[in-house]
Design a protein around this motif. Structure first.
Motif, PDB file in Angstrom:
ATOM      1  N   THR A  11      61.153  59.536  36.784  1.00 49.19           N
ATOM      2  CA  THR A  11      61.331  59.191  38.201  1.00 49.19           C
ATOM      3  C   THR A  11      60.031  59.275  38.996  1.00 49.19           C
ATOM      4  O   THR A  11      59.884  58.593  40.002  1.00 49.19           O
ATOM      5  CB  THR A  11      62.393  60.087  38.866  1.00 49.19           C
ATOM      6  N   PHE A  12      59.096  60.098  38.562  1.00 51.20           N
ATOM      7  CA  PHE A  12      57.797  60.219  39.236  1.00 51.20           C
ATOM      8  C   PHE A  12      56.687  60.361  38.196  1.00 51.20           C
ATOM      9  O   PHE A  12      56.869  60.989  37.160  1.00 51.20           O
ATOM     10  CB  PHE A  12      57.747  61.462  40.141  1.00 51.20           C
ATOM     11  N   ILE A  13      55.545  59.777  38.513  1.00 50.60           N
ATOM     12  CA  ILE A  13      54.314  60.051  37.784  1.00 50.60           C
ATOM     13  C   ILE A  13      53.342  60.646  38.793  1.00 50.60           C
ATOM     14  O   ILE A  13      53.571  60.568  39.999  1.00 50.60           O
ATOM     15  CB  ILE A  13      53.741  58.788  37.109  1.00 50.60           C
ATOM     16  N   PHE A  14      52.254  61.218  38.319  1.00 47.37           N
ATOM     17  CA  PHE A  14      51.367  61.947  39.220  1.00 47.37           C
ATOM     18  C   PHE A  14      49.911  61.521  39.065  1.00 47.37           C
ATOM     19  O   PHE A  14      49.432  61.318  37.950  1.00 47.37           O
ATOM     20  CB  PHE A  14      51.480  63.457  38.961  1.00 47.37           C
ATOM     21  N   ILE A  15      49.266  61.411  40.209  1.00 46.16           N
ATOM     22  CA  ILE A  15      47.812  61.279  40.237  1.00 46.16           C
ATOM     23  C   ILE A  15      47.301  62.698  40.442  1.00 46.16           C
ATOM     24  O   ILE A  15      47.587  63.324  41.470  1.00 46.16           O
ATOM     25  CB  ILE A  15      47.354  60.358  41.385  1.00 46.16           C
ATOM     26  N   ASP A  16      46.581  63.227  39.459  1.00 51.73           N
ATOM     27  CA  ASP A  16      46.183  64.624  39.520  1.00 51.73           C
ATOM     28  C   ASP A  16      44.707  64.855  39.217  1.00 51.73           C
ATOM     29  O   ASP A  16      44.284  65.978  38.975  1.00 51.73           O
ATOM     30  CB  ASP A  16      47.048  65.470  38.581  1.00 51.73           C
ATOM     31  N   ASN A  17      43.926  63.796  39.250  1.00 53.83           N
ATOM     32  CA  ASN A  17      42.472  63.903  39.089  1.00 53.83           C
ATOM     33  C   ASN A  17      41.783  63.348  40.325  1.00 53.83           C
ATOM     34  O   ASN A  17      42.206  62.314  40.864  1.00 53.83           O
ATOM     35  CB  ASN A  17      41.990  63.134  37.856  1.00 53.83           C
ATOM     36  N   ALA A  18      40.729  64.007  40.748  1.00 50.14           N
ATOM     37  CA  ALA A  18      39.994  63.583  41.937  1.00 50.14           C
ATOM     38  C   ALA A  18      39.529  62.132  41.815  1.00 50.14           C
ATOM     39  O   ALA A  18      39.057  61.712  40.761  1.00 50.14           O
ATOM     40  CB  ALA A  18      38.799  64.501  42.167  1.00 50.14           C
ATOM     41  N   TYR A  19      39.698  61.389  42.880  1.00 49.50           N
ATOM     42  CA  TYR A  19      39.284  59.987  43.009  1.00 49.50           C
ATOM     43  C   TYR A  19      40.021  59.033  42.076  1.00 49.50           C
ATOM     44  O   TYR A  19      39.613  57.894  41.906  1.00 49.50           O
ATOM     45  CB  TYR A  19      37.763  59.838  42.836  1.00 49.50           C
TER      46      TYR A  19
END
Length: 107
Positions: free
Chosen positions: A80-88
């Motif tokens: 249901t969700f994915i994540f952006i977890d790295n800067a830029y």
């Protein structure tokens, strides 16, 4: 024959760590990430096949304020969700139909 020119797309700037529900006209959704909570981008239900969005951490704070992309009734690469977890970092998502989305690129 060489074609010259450029394409201009809408950019939606999301201030702080507010969440954002995608609206008609959005294309690039950029987070400035100033705040203390994890923001989310809620993808639209019933989107047309081929609808594409780019979500970007343009201030480089996603490593401390992860950006969730998806929705409670959305299927995005099997969840249901994915994540952006790295800067830029940024992701490009595309609707495959029936509230199913695919991550086309992540960088």
């Amino acid at each position: 024959k060489t074609l010259k020119g450029s394409v201009q797309h809408n950019v939606t700037l999301v201030q702080g760590t507010s969440s954002h529900t995608v609206r008609p006209g959005d294309y690039t959704i950029a987070f400035d990430g100033t705040g203390t909570s994890d923001p989310a981008v809620y993808l639209p239900m019933g989107a047309a096949v081929g609808t594409t969005y780019i979500i970007k951490d343009y201030k480089g704070t996603a490593n401390s304020n992860n950006i969730a992309v998806g929705g409670p009734s959305i299927n995005i690469d099997g969840t249901t969700f994915i994540f952006i977890d790295n800067a830029y970092s940024a992701i490009t998502v595309q609707c495959m139909g029936n509230d199913t989305w695919a991550v086309i690129s992540k960088f």
